[in-house]
Each structure stands twice: as C-alpha cells, then as structure tokens.
Design an enzyme around this catalytic site. Structure first.
Site, PDB file in Angstrom:
ATOM      1  N   GLY A 104      37.907 -14.417   6.873  1.00  0.00           N
ATOM      2  CA  GLY A 104      38.148 -13.806   5.573  1.00  0.00           C
ATOM      3  C   GLY A 104      38.995 -14.672   4.660  1.00  0.00           C
ATOM      4  CG  HIS A 124      39.234 -10.924  13.298  1.00  0.00           C
ATOM      5  ND1 HIS A 124      40.383 -10.186  13.217  1.00  0.00           N
ATOM      6  CD2 HIS A 124      39.270 -11.797  12.273  1.00  0.00           C
ATOM      7  CE1 HIS A 124      41.098 -10.613  12.188  1.00  0.00           C
ATOM      8  NE2 HIS A 124      40.435 -11.583  11.602  1.00  0.00           N
ATOM      9  CB  CYS A 172      45.398  -9.926   8.755  1.00  0.00           C
ATOM     10  SG  CYS A 172      45.193  -8.631   7.576  1.00  0.00           S
TER      11      CYS A 172
HETATM   12  N1  PLP Z   1      41.261  -9.762   3.653  1.00  0.00           N
HETATM   13  C1  PLP Z   1      41.676  -8.620   4.206  1.00  0.00           C
HETATM   14  C2  PLP Z   1      41.585  -7.353   3.403  1.00  0.00           C
HETATM   15  C3  PLP Z   1      42.199  -8.585   5.509  1.00  0.00           C
HETATM   16  O1  PLP Z   1      42.610  -7.438   6.034  1.00  0.00           O
HETATM   17  C4  PLP Z   1      42.277  -9.809   6.215  1.00  0.00           C
HETATM   18  C5  PLP Z   1      42.875  -9.794   7.569  1.00  0.00           C
HETATM   19  O2  PLP Z   1      42.441 -10.211   8.541  1.00  0.00           O
HETATM   20  C6  PLP Z   1      41.813 -10.994   5.604  1.00  0.00           C
HETATM   21  C7  PLP Z   1      41.317 -10.929   4.319  1.00  0.00           C
HETATM   22  C8  PLP Z   1      41.866 -12.316   6.294  1.00  0.00           C
HETATM   23  O3  PLP Z   1      40.814 -12.419   7.190  1.00  0.00           O
HETATM   24  P1  PLP Z   1      40.860 -13.488   8.388  1.00  0.00           P
HETATM   25  O4  PLP Z   1      41.928 -12.994   9.317  1.00  0.00           O
HETATM   26  O5  PLP Z   1      39.498 -13.451   8.977  1.00  0.00           O
HETATM   27  O6  PLP Z   1      41.192 -14.805   7.779  1.00  0.00           O
END
Ligand code: PLP
Length: 354
Positions: A26, A154, A278
């Site tokens: 993300g 994930h 996250c």
């Molecule tokens: N955007 C949102 C709304 C999230 O909750 C997250 C958390 O994982 C991310 C982006 C980032 O994603 P990633 O952990 O795959 O980089």
C-alpha cells in the site's frame, strides 16, 4: 501465474486486468499514485487530501510541499470528511484529490464517490487509498469513477510484500522506479511472484468472506462494542454513529495511554493496537482522533480492535471478561490521566479543559 493473479485482483475491484499494476504494498502504491496524479497537467499545482490519510499519503504530499500547495480537508466529529469543505478547497489549480475509502484507525467509511465527483467537476484527478476497505465492503473502482486506487495484500489475509495500484485507462502514469520495465514499464524490478500469486488467491477468498462472513463479523464487533461500553467507564466509541467497516472497533479509553492497555492485553493473549498497526512506530498521539476535534485526554487512549472471519464468539467473551480489570488496573497505574486523579498542574488542567 502473474497474469492469473492480476485477473483475480482486477475481478475483485471491478477493473480490467491491464489497469492493475503490482507493487510492494500500500505504501508504494500510494506514493506511485500521487506521483502519477500530479504529473498530468503541470499548470495545476495543488493537492487536496484529508487530514486523516495514512502516513504514506500524508508524508508523500508533505514532501511535495516545495513544489505544490497542499490543502487538507476537515473531518466532522464522527471522522467523516466534510464534503462542503472539500468543495471549497478544490478548484482549477487542483491537480489531485486523495481521499481514503475507509480510515485505518476508526474504520469510518468516506463518501469517495461524491468526493471523486467534486474533483472531476474541477478537472482534477482523484485517488483513493482503499487498503482498509478491500474485502470488508464492496469496492468497484469503475462505479466509483476513481482515477487511481491503492490496495495491499496483507490486509486481506495475503502475504506481506505485495500491493496493487489501479489506474483508469488514460490516466497519467509516471514511474517511481526505473529499470527493466516490468509491470508495463510503470514499476521496474523483478516481480515478487510468491506474494503476488498469494494476493490473487486472497482476492478469491476475500470475495467469499465478503458474501458469507461480513454480517457475522459485524455482529461480533457490535457485541464487543456494547460489552465494553457497558462494563468500562469513560469510554468513547470513535465513529459510532456513522458507517464503519464491519471488522473495526476503535475505542477511546479516556485519560489513559493506549500503550499500557496494549501491553496489558498482550499479556492476556489479546492483540490490539493503539492508533493503527501500520503506523505503529510513530507518535502515539492519534492524528485521526485529533482531526475529529477531540480533547487532549482522548488523544492517547484509543485502541483499535480488529476482527476477521476467524474471530469467534468465545474470543469476544474472553476479551469482555478480562477487559474491565485491565482498564481498572491501568487507571490505578496512571499518574495523571483519570477523572479521579485530575492533575493539579495548570498546563495539563488547561489541556484537559480544552
Ligand atoms: N493505507 C492504509 C489505509 C493502511 O491501513 C496501510 C497499512 O498497512 C497502508 C496504506 C500501507 O500499506 P502497506 O503496509 O502495504 O505498505
């Protein structure tokens, strides 16, 4: 196998295969979407985003502040973006509007389709971070009309290290990573085939979860919420009166620090997060809860409970059985932040008053 995974992701989000790129997650998809979104019309130099975006949107936009004017849309006290405020911010200079589909801390669902229309009326592009929404509520990028949408494997029981970016046909594209021209030339580097294939499989299961399990998950979440409100004092459920993801419960235990609760619950075998998992290495003062206009004593004590199709009634009963004692213990340990022990220091008193 990559192409099959691409079709599986595209199918879940209602897109054509060729409009889906694989990334590392993300964070990368959000960064790529913003890079692409501001690359189209060089005469437009404004970016509009909500105050409660994930750090991977927020920090990326802040990093562009030397070349772009960055504007923030307010949220209401329920944590939903204020669409009238959005209308007042978007204009002929706006290059890109970025509004998440559901918030990662509260689970509050944003009016993305309306926000997208506001952007398009002014000729701006629109990106949504749909990482939290995927698999929890239906996501159809074509119905929503968005130009870019971000997804992460994930969050839907996939393997870490894979994500996707949807881009509508004809939307400007500009790579972040240059090299061997994998992913149609927009994301070079050898593909993480293992995680991507698992992402595709997770999408197939997510569709089934969406159809068969979401109602049950929401019932368990509601039972947890009612149990907490009924058994603990000084609690506020964030976003209780608006549409939320079925699996998310964000509760503020006023006057407490979330870290203490996280550790105490962890000792009892219950995994929760303070703020959002996250972004868990950053400050524990929640930007999302702050944007909802809450007072100082609410900013630190928010805990996020996340459920899934794996959560059982027995687990909810177990949490409700131990939580009152955990909260009571935290209130005893807390030096300042309890109603019974309101601080005498003028600074903190003033903050609590606010
Ligand atoms: N955007 C949102 C709304 C999230 O909750 C997250 C958390 O994982 C991310 C982006 C980032 O994603 P990633 O952990 O795959 O980089």
């Amino acid at each position: 196998m990559l192409q099959e995974a691409r079709s599986q992701v595209a199918w879940l989000i209602g897109a054509h295969d060729t409009d889906v790129l694989f990334t590392s997650g993300g964070t990368e998809s959000n960064n790529l979407a913003i890079t692409c979104g501001i690359s189209g019309d060089q005469d437009r130099n404004e970016i509009v985003l909500s105050e409660v975006e994930h750090p991977s949107v927020h920090a990326k936009c802040e990093a562009l502040a030397s070349s772009h004017i960055v504007k923030f849309v307010r949220t209401t006290s329920d944590g939903v973006i204020d669409i009238e405020h959005l209308k007042s911010l978007v204009g002929p200079q706006t290059a890109l509007v970025s509004i998440m589909m559901a918030n990662n801390e509260t689970g509050v669902i944003m009016p993305v389709k309306s926000a997208c229309e506001v952007a398009h009326e002014q000729g701006a592009l629109f990106h949504t971070d749909a990482v939290q929404a995927l698999g929890k509520i239906p996501v159809n990028v074509v119905d929503l009309g968005v130009d870019y949408a971000t997804f992460s494997a994930h969050k839907i029981h996939g393997v870490k290290g894979a994500g996707a970016l949807y881009h509508s046909p004809g939307s400007p594209m500009s790579p972040l990573v240059f090299g061997g021209k994998q992913e149609y030339g927009f994301r070079s580097g050898t593909e993480n085939t293992f995680s991507i294939v698992a992402f595709g499989a997770a999408c197939v299961f997510a569709e089934a979860e969406l159809n068969e399990c979401v109602e049950g998950i929401a019932k368990l979440r509601d039972a947890l919420q009612h149990g907490i409100v009924g058994s603990c004092s000084d609690v506020v459920v964030n976003g209780a009166d608006v549409q939320r993801l079925p699996n998310t419960l964000s509760v503020c235990f006023q006057y407490l620090h979330g870290d203490g609760i996280v550790l105490a619950l962890d000792r009892c075998g219950v995994c929760v997060s303070s703020g959002s998992a996250c972004a868990s290495s950053s400050s524990k003062m929640s930007r999302t809860i702050g944007a909802m206009g809450r007072s100082y004593c609410d900013l630190f004590g928010t805990i996020r409970f996340s459920l899934s199709y794996l959560t059982t009634q027995e687990q909810i009963d177990y949490v409700l059985g131990i939580l009152p004692a955990v909260i009571h213990e935290q209130r005893q340990l807390s030096p300042f932040f309890s109603r019974e022990k309101l601080p005498a220091t003028p600074f903190i008193s003033a903050q609590l008053e606010e």
